[in-house]
Design a protein around this motif. Structure first.
Motif, PDB file in Angstrom:
ATOM      1  N   ASN A  40      15.858  -2.509   5.880  1.00 43.00           N
ATOM      2  CA  ASN A  40      16.110  -3.104   5.392  1.00 43.00           C
ATOM      3  C   ASN A  40      17.316  -3.295   5.910  1.00 43.00           C
ATOM      4  N   SER A  41      18.026  -4.746   5.976  1.00 45.18           N
ATOM      5  CA  SER A  41      19.114  -4.682   6.924  1.00 45.18           C
ATOM      6  C   SER A  41      19.865  -5.984   6.243  1.00 45.18           C
ATOM      7  N   VAL A  42      21.100  -5.757   5.479  1.00 38.63           N
ATOM      8  CA  VAL A  42      21.849  -6.841   4.229  1.00 38.63           C
ATOM      9  C   VAL A  42      23.048  -7.075   4.698  1.00 38.63           C
ATOM     10  N   VAL A  43      23.555  -8.612   4.775  1.00 38.05           N
ATOM     11  CA  VAL A  43      25.249  -8.815   4.714  1.00 38.05           C
ATOM     12  C   VAL A  43      25.468  -9.158   3.250  1.00 38.05           C
ATOM     13  N   ARG A  44      26.453  -8.345   2.646  1.00 39.66           N
ATOM     14  CA  ARG A  44      26.804  -8.374   1.432  1.00 39.66           C
ATOM     15  C   ARG A  44      28.121  -9.371   1.135  1.00 39.66           C
ATOM     16  N   LEU A  45      28.209 -10.528   0.806  1.00 35.33           N
ATOM     17  CA  LEU A  45      29.500 -10.781   0.205  1.00 35.33           C
ATOM     18  C   LEU A  45      30.266 -10.917  -1.869  1.00 35.33           C
ATOM     19  N   VAL A  46      31.065  -9.909  -1.316  1.00 34.62           N
ATOM     20  CA  VAL A  46      32.038  -9.847  -2.587  1.00 34.62           C
ATOM     21  C   VAL A  46      32.855 -10.469  -2.638  1.00 34.62           C
ATOM     22  N   SER A  47      32.960 -11.340  -4.167  1.00 41.46           N
ATOM     23  CA  SER A  47      33.526 -12.793  -4.072  1.00 41.46           C
ATOM     24  C   SER A  47      35.060 -11.826  -5.794  1.00 41.46           C
ATOM     25  N   SER A  48      36.078 -12.309  -5.509  1.00 45.12           N
ATOM     26  CA  SER A  48      36.946 -12.560  -6.839  1.00 45.12           C
ATOM     27  C   SER A  48      36.539 -13.778  -7.578  1.00 45.12           C
ATOM     28  N   GLY A  49      36.251 -14.373  -7.282  1.00 42.49           N
ATOM     29  CA  GLY A  49      36.045 -15.724  -8.205  1.00 42.49           C
ATOM     30  C   GLY A  49      37.459 -16.592  -7.671  1.00 42.49           C
ATOM     31  N   ASN A  50      38.594 -16.190  -7.299  1.00 41.94           N
ATOM     32  CA  ASN A  50      40.049 -17.068  -7.394  1.00 41.94           C
ATOM     33  C   ASN A  50      39.986 -17.785  -5.845  1.00 41.94           C
ATOM     34  N   TYR A  51      38.936 -17.586  -5.068  1.00 41.63           N
ATOM     35  CA  TYR A  51      38.859 -18.336  -3.363  1.00 41.63           C
ATOM     36  C   TYR A  51      37.246 -18.673  -3.308  1.00 41.63           C
ATOM     37  N   ILE A  52      37.392 -19.549  -2.211  1.00 39.58           N
ATOM     38  CA  ILE A  52      35.865 -19.822  -1.566  1.00 39.58           C
ATOM     39  C   ILE A  52      35.889 -18.814  -0.213  1.00 39.58           C
ATOM     40  N   ASN A  53      34.839 -18.428  -0.302  1.00 43.83           N
ATOM     41  CA  ASN A  53      34.172 -17.534   0.936  1.00 43.83           C
ATOM     42  C   ASN A  53      33.275 -17.590   1.443  1.00 43.83           C
ATOM     43  N   HIS A  54      33.516 -17.866   2.909  1.00 42.20           N
ATOM     44  CA  HIS A  54      31.759 -17.939   3.186  1.00 42.20           C
ATOM     45  C   HIS A  54      32.013 -16.986   4.340  1.00 42.20           C
ATOM     46  N   VAL A  55      30.719 -16.580   4.667  1.00 43.00           N
ATOM     47  CA  VAL A  55      30.556 -15.960   5.919  1.00 43.00           C
ATOM     48  C   VAL A  55      29.453 -16.851   6.738  1.00 43.00           C
ATOM     49  N   SER A  56      29.035 -16.766   8.133  1.00 39.81           N
ATOM     50  CA  SER A  56      28.246 -17.201   9.134  1.00 39.81           C
ATOM     51  C   SER A  56      28.101 -15.965  10.167  1.00 39.81           C
ATOM     52  N   PHE A  57      26.409 -16.231  10.242  1.00 37.96           N
ATOM     53  CA  PHE A  57      26.300 -15.061  11.088  1.00 37.96           C
ATOM     54  C   PHE A  57      24.614 -14.957  10.932  1.00 37.96           C
ATOM     55  N   GLN A  58      24.563 -14.469  12.599  1.00 36.21           N
ATOM     56  CA  GLN A  58      23.593 -14.061  13.293  1.00 36.21           C
ATOM     57  C   GLN A  58      22.898 -13.006  13.260  1.00 36.21           C
ATOM     58  N   TYR A  59      21.136 -13.248  13.139  1.00 31.35           N
ATOM     59  CA  TYR A  59      20.655 -12.262  13.297  1.00 31.35           C
ATOM     60  C   TYR A  59      18.784 -12.085  14.081  1.00 31.35           C
ATOM     61  N   ARG A  60      18.738 -10.746  14.709  1.00 29.78           N
ATOM     62  CA  ARG A  60      17.768 -10.945  15.689  1.00 29.78           C
ATOM     63  C   ARG A  60      17.258  -9.450  15.675  1.00 29.78           C
ATOM     64  N   LEU A  61      16.150  -9.252  15.406  1.00 33.63           N
ATOM     65  CA  LEU A  61      14.996  -7.749  15.933  1.00 33.63           C
ATOM     66  C   LEU A  61      15.388  -7.288  16.618  1.00 33.63           C
ATOM     67  N   LEU A  62      15.462  -5.711  17.191  1.00 33.69           N
ATOM     68  CA  LEU A  62      15.849  -4.843  17.695  1.00 33.69           C
ATOM     69  C   LEU A  62      14.278  -4.772  18.462  1.00 33.69           C
ATOM     70  N   GLU A  63      14.244  -4.473  19.623  1.00 34.22           N
ATOM     71  CA  GLU A  63      13.285  -4.452  20.647  1.00 34.22           C
ATOM     72  C   GLU A  63      12.936  -3.138  19.949  1.00 34.22           C
ATOM     73  N   GLN A  64      11.996  -2.276  20.687  1.00 32.30           N
ATOM     74  CA  GLN A  64      11.846  -0.605  20.595  1.00 32.30           C
ATOM     75  C   GLN A  64      12.842   0.355  20.903  1.00 32.30           C
ATOM     76  N   HIS A  65      13.007  -0.195  22.589  1.00 31.50           N
ATOM     77  CA  HIS A  65      13.684   0.327  22.712  1.00 31.50           C
ATOM     78  C   HIS A  65      15.083   0.486  22.394  1.00 31.50           C
ATOM     79  N   GLU A  66      15.541  -0.507  21.265  1.00 30.76           N
ATOM     80  CA  GLU A  66      17.533  -0.873  20.968  1.00 30.76           C
ATOM     81  C   GLU A  66      17.446   0.480  19.915  1.00 30.76           C
ATOM     82  N   LEU A  67      16.041   0.829  19.170  1.00 34.70           N
ATOM     83  CA  LEU A  67      16.345   1.188  17.718  1.00 34.70           C
ATOM     84  C   LEU A  67      17.019   2.716  17.639  1.00 34.70           C
TER      85      LEU A  67
END
Length: 322
Positions: free
Chosen positions: A280-307
């Motif tokens: 399990n891999s997670v991107v977690r955004l923690v916000s104080s409530g004082n701002y408009i926060n955003h995060v954009s990301f891409q993800y792909r499955l690791l090949e066996q040799h990349e593990l």
């Protein structure tokens, strides 16, 4: 969800259950009919315009709208249904035609999230409701039925029925969610943007695959730097800022119990990437409530040799990052 992707999710659930059981509610689940018999039934949904209906299994996974009826042929003491929708959807659940004996110990409970191996997704820290409000117990409800609406794209029903011929119908509807938060991804690759508009809340995007995550854009309340900071080098840095993004890895679903890989507490454009060789891999955004926060990301499955490979006796042997 395609057959191959749903098979991976079910295999993930089964792998967790094989270690210590899905949870204290689910310990002996009958799966003798096989994995792919669960999947083939939902495939028919794509060609039908009317309300989709099919029998519900003791252990089941649903990814479509419809009505699903369970009829016990024998005592069923540890059953669970996992429901998953698209990232931008939440799930409405409704029970009807319920014929169970609450006084004999039968129950049907709906849960706002998933429970796996005693761990809950979203975690207590990330869900907006206290734990007791995330459960809807049919036997404690007033009226002929019970309903629930999830806060994210996953929900769960678990039930115990002692008498043969006990039965109920579960209606599943998926609804649009304008600000998705705490998402379980159905796919091993893709892209996503999490936005938190002036709310004090934590949002996680969970990918139940070993993946490479590439952060494309990050906008937080305070710009401090322009480099990715590995968590093992900055243990006390970003958490004090109130607004930050962290990458997590682990083999469970509770983000509070996962291994911190890296954190970022600055705005940036351009790619920063990390390979996380965990279940399990997670991107977690923690916000104080004082701002408009955003995060954009891409993800792909690791090949066996990349593990990444770790030493046999490494403390981090459960999963690796690089």
């Amino acid at each position: 969800m395609s057959v191959s992707l749903r098979a991976h999710v079910l295999l993930f659930l089964f792998s967790l259950s094989s270690r210590t059981g899905l949870s204290r509610y689910i310990e002996d689940i009958e799966t003798s009919d096989g994995l792919f018999s669960l999947l083939s039934l939902d495939q028919k949904r794509e060609s039908e315009d009317f309300i989709f209906r099919r029998p519900l299994r003791c252990l089941d996974m649903l990814a479509t709208d419809g009505q699903f009826t369970f009829v016990a042929s024998q005592p069923e003491l540890a059953c669970a249904t996992f429901i998953i929708a698209e990232p931008s959807e939440v799930i409405s659940l409704e029970l009807s035609d319920v014929s169970i004996d609450c006084s004999a110990g039968d129950f049907i409970k709906m849960f706002d999230g998933w429970v796996l191996k005693g761990e809950k997704f979203p975690s207590r820290q990330d869900h907006p409701l206290p734990m007791h409000q995330r459960y809807i117990d049919y036997c404690s409800s007033t009226g002929a039925g019970a309903s629930s609406r999830s806060s994210q794209n996953v929900a769960m029903v678990f039930f115990r029925l002692h008498n043969p011929e006990s039965s109920f119908t579960l209606t599943v509807k998926k609804l649009h969610n304008p600000f998705p938060c705490n998402i379980m991804s159905q796919s091993p690759e893709g892209s996503f943007t999490m936005v938190m508009p002036h709310q004090r809340r934590n949002c996680s995007f969970s990918i139940i695959y070993p993946v490479e995550i590439r952060l494309a854009e990050l906008s937080l309340g305070q710009a401090k730097s322009n480099e990715l900071s590995p968590q093992r080098q900055v243990w006390t840095g970003c958490s004090g800022s109130g607004d930050y993004v962290e990458l997590l890895g682990g083999n469970g679903v509770d983000t509070s119990k996962m291994f911190p890989v890296a954190d970022l507490c600055f705005s940036r454009n351009g790619l920063a990437q990390m390979k996380i060789g965990c279940d399990n891999s997670v991107v977690r955004l923690v916000s104080s409530g004082n701002y408009i926060n955003h995060v954009s990301f891409q993800y792909r499955l690791l090949e066996q040799h990349e593990l990444p490979k770790t030493p046999e006796n490494s403390l981090n042997n459960f999963c690796s990052v690089e």
